[in-house]
Design a protein around this motif. Sequence first.
Motif, PDB file in Angstrom:
ATOM      1  N   SER A  38       0.828  -1.208   0.000  1.00  0.00           N
ATOM      2  CA  SER A  38       0.000   0.000   0.000  1.00  0.00           C
ATOM      3  C   SER A  38       0.861   1.255   0.000  1.00  0.00           C
ATOM      4  N   ASN A  39       0.661   2.136  -1.017  1.00  0.00           N
ATOM      5  CA  ASN A  39       1.413   3.396  -1.153  1.00  0.00           C
ATOM      6  C   ASN A  39       2.914   3.155  -1.077  1.00  0.00           C
ATOM      7  N   ASN A  40       3.391   2.185  -1.833  1.00  0.00           N
ATOM      8  CA  ASN A  40       4.779   1.785  -1.741  1.00  0.00           C
ATOM      9  C   ASN A  40       5.323   1.466  -3.118  1.00  0.00           C
ATOM     10  N   HIS A  41       6.642   1.395  -3.253  1.00  0.00           N
ATOM     11  CA  HIS A  41       7.257   0.985  -4.509  1.00  0.00           C
ATOM     12  C   HIS A  41       8.009  -0.321  -4.292  1.00  0.00           C
ATOM     13  N   ILE A  42       8.385  -0.977  -5.395  1.00  0.00           N
ATOM     14  CA  ILE A  42       8.871  -2.353  -5.342  1.00  0.00           C
ATOM     15  C   ILE A  42      10.071  -2.524  -4.424  1.00  0.00           C
ATOM     16  N   SER A  43      11.079  -1.684  -4.551  1.00  0.00           N
ATOM     17  CA  SER A  43      12.288  -1.876  -3.745  1.00  0.00           C
ATOM     18  C   SER A  43      11.996  -1.731  -2.257  1.00  0.00           C
ATOM     19  N   ARG A  44      11.100  -0.824  -1.884  1.00  0.00           N
ATOM     20  CA  ARG A  44      10.765  -0.651  -0.466  1.00  0.00           C
ATOM     21  C   ARG A  44       9.927  -1.827   0.035  1.00  0.00           C
ATOM     22  N   ILE A  45       9.053  -2.339  -0.803  1.00  0.00           N
ATOM     23  CA  ILE A  45       8.262  -3.512  -0.417  1.00  0.00           C
ATOM     24  C   ILE A  45       9.198  -4.694  -0.183  1.00  0.00           C
ATOM     25  N   GLN A  46      10.180  -4.858  -1.055  1.00  0.00           N
ATOM     26  CA  GLN A  46      11.154  -5.943  -0.889  1.00  0.00           C
ATOM     27  C   GLN A  46      11.855  -5.842   0.459  1.00  0.00           C
ATOM     28  N   GLY A  47      12.242  -4.627   0.832  1.00  0.00           N
ATOM     29  CA  GLY A  47      12.905  -4.437   2.117  1.00  0.00           C
ATOM     30  C   GLY A  47      12.008  -4.779   3.282  1.00  0.00           C
ATOM     31  N   MET A  48      10.733  -4.398   3.200  1.00  0.00           N
ATOM     32  CA  MET A  48       9.782  -4.682   4.274  1.00  0.00           C
ATOM     33  C   MET A  48       9.532  -6.180   4.404  1.00  0.00           C
ATOM     34  N   VAL A  49       9.341  -6.841   3.278  1.00  0.00           N
ATOM     35  CA  VAL A  49       9.093  -8.289   3.307  1.00  0.00           C
ATOM     36  C   VAL A  49      10.314  -9.019   3.846  1.00  0.00           C
ATOM     37  N   GLU A  50      11.492  -8.549   3.475  1.00  0.00           N
ATOM     38  CA  GLU A  50      12.714  -9.174   3.973  1.00  0.00           C
ATOM     39  C   GLU A  50      12.830  -9.011   5.485  1.00  0.00           C
ATOM     40  N   ARG A  51      12.530  -7.823   6.006  1.00  0.00           N
ATOM     41  CA  ARG A  51      12.589  -7.603   7.461  1.00  0.00           C
ATOM     42  C   ARG A  51      11.524  -8.425   8.177  1.00  0.00           C
ATOM     43  N   LEU A  52      10.360  -8.537   7.567  1.00  0.00           N
ATOM     44  CA  LEU A  52       9.282  -9.337   8.148  1.00  0.00           C
ATOM     45  C   LEU A  52       9.722 -10.798   8.301  1.00  0.00           C
ATOM     46  N   CYS A  53      10.327 -11.346   7.244  1.00  0.00           N
ATOM     47  CA  CYS A  53      10.756 -12.745   7.274  1.00  0.00           C
ATOM     48  C   CYS A  53      11.937 -12.948   8.223  1.00  0.00           C
ATOM     49  N   HIS A  54      12.877 -12.029   8.204  1.00  0.00           N
ATOM     50  CA  HIS A  54      14.053 -12.163   9.071  1.00  0.00           C
ATOM     51  C   HIS A  54      13.675 -12.070  10.545  1.00  0.00           C
ATOM     52  N   THR A  55      12.625 -11.324  10.829  1.00  0.00           N
ATOM     53  CA  THR A  55      12.239 -11.115  12.222  1.00  0.00           C
ATOM     54  C   THR A  55      11.309 -12.203  12.732  1.00  0.00           C
ATOM     55  N   LEU A  56      10.371 -12.629  11.897  1.00  0.00           N
ATOM     56  CA  LEU A  56       9.329 -13.554  12.354  1.00  0.00           C
ATOM     57  C   LEU A  56       9.401 -14.947  11.734  1.00  0.00           C
ATOM     58  N   GLY A  57      10.123 -15.098  10.648  1.00  0.00           N
ATOM     59  CA  GLY A  57      10.157 -16.394   9.973  1.00  0.00           C
ATOM     60  C   GLY A  57      11.320 -17.258  10.420  1.00  0.00           C
ATOM     61  N   PRO A  58      11.157 -18.573  10.393  1.00  0.00           N
ATOM     62  CA  PRO A  58      12.250 -19.488  10.774  1.00  0.00           C
ATOM     63  C   PRO A  58      13.391 -19.423   9.771  1.00  0.00           C
ATOM     64  N   ARG A  59      14.613 -19.438  10.282  1.00  0.00           N
ATOM     65  CA  ARG A  59      15.766 -19.379   9.399  1.00  0.00           C
ATOM     66  C   ARG A  59      15.946 -20.719   8.702  1.00  0.00           C
ATOM     67  N   LEU A  60      16.301 -20.630   7.420  1.00  0.00           N
ATOM     68  CA  LEU A  60      16.531 -21.830   6.628  1.00  0.00           C
ATOM     69  C   LEU A  60      18.008 -22.078   6.366  1.00  0.00           C
ATOM     70  N   LEU A  61      18.737 -21.008   6.041  1.00  0.00           N
ATOM     71  CA  LEU A  61      20.102 -21.181   5.579  1.00  0.00           C
ATOM     72  C   LEU A  61      20.811 -19.839   5.565  1.00  0.00           C
ATOM     73  N   THR A  62      22.124 -19.869   5.696  1.00  0.00           N
ATOM     74  CA  THR A  62      22.933 -18.665   5.555  1.00  0.00           C
ATOM     75  C   THR A  62      23.950 -18.888   4.447  1.00  0.00           C
ATOM     76  N   ILE A  63      23.961 -18.003   3.464  1.00  0.00           N
ATOM     77  CA  ILE A  63      24.874 -18.096   2.326  1.00  0.00           C
ATOM     78  C   ILE A  63      25.567 -16.747   2.164  1.00  0.00           C
ATOM     79  N   GLU A  64      26.887 -16.760   2.230  1.00  0.00           N
ATOM     80  CA  GLU A  64      27.669 -15.538   2.065  1.00  0.00           C
ATOM     81  C   GLU A  64      27.120 -14.406   2.942  1.00  0.00           C
TER      82      GLU A  64
END
Length: 416
Positions: free
Chosen positions: A175-201
Amino acid sequence: MLQHALLSVGCKAWRALSCPISELRLDLTLGCGQTFRWRETGDGHWTGVMGGRVWTLTQTDDTLWYYVYTNQNNHGTGSVSEMGSSAESVPDKRLKGVGSMKQEDEEGLKVTSVHDSTEQELLKDYFQLNIQLENLYKDWGACDDHFRHIASIFTGVRMLKQDPVECLFSFICSSNNHISRIQGMVERLCHTLGPRLLTIEDTHYHDFPTLQVLADNGVEACLRDLGFGYRARFLQQSARLILDKHSPDWLHQLRGAPYEEAREALRTLPGVGVKVADCVCLMSLDKLDAVPVDTHVWQIAKRDYGCSSGNGQKTLTDKVHREIGDFFRQLWGPYAGWAHSVLFCADLKKFQKLKERAAGVKAEWVKSEGDQKGKSNSKKQKDRLSERNDAKGKTAKKMKLEKPFSRNRTVKEEGE
């Protein structure tokens, strides 16, 4: 340190799926704003999370290559009380012999491609490869000249079939957002609340959080701290409403509902308007004729198709949204949502250079058409002139052969 897989480093560790670029182009499909989980981690290599696994994808002219990282580690539960733990570093696991991408087993960690038909079926389903895109392009181009010119450059733009929970809550963030900012929000959402799967580089990959985690009472405050603003409340309240009034499987069940019914059901959720509902319908609920209308699509309809719906208005209304959707559905047919995504992709600034190429192709086509018409008209004129000259010649010849006696002849001449 584990490195992102590269096809050039070790082909044997990859799996292949026959798929020409005309059927799927990764950079356009994964970068056009329908998903926010993929990043380009190498030249033409895209790494992201799908189906609870981390994948790297790349392609050659007629093949889709994929590498699945196995032994995904689930660090933490993803609950609000353990949010901090999901960002902790994992032990440095160095993949020996990366030059040949050999399977390694180092302290229990294996990273290799999985020779399992399950992964291939997941990939086929995610990209909906059962649908023949090239045939659809031909059908749309046959009834729409503008689409045909754009499609000559923007080939292989497919609609994904995403997990409905991930798709819904990602687009609530839009909502009222652009693609790169949405990507950042979704990434923070997953990193904060989602289970970690793997770490690469040094990049941590997390699965998308569950409805139960998103519905936690502490989520709104947490997400506000992460910069989600008013969207934090919508995310938490929508998850809570789904669990309280429906069921954890409710979103998946909407795949079986008619399009209009599914869209209206989604609109009962906080933060879900008609555009977000249409995005979810099209990109995760199998509603192939759903046409999400935002200001980009509105401008496309007016600028490129002369659609007058909403002229004089400054904001999109439900009525304008419905009229523009109906306009494109009548033009493109049952896969209208797929066709719309091609034009939406072509209208993005990040693909402007490609669009300029498409404009050049269109200009050349128009010039060619004009030249052909000019040549045709010139030929017709020459043919008509030739016909007239031939007619004159024939008439003159006929007149010469059938010339009557001259009134000036002498009597003698007449009597000879």
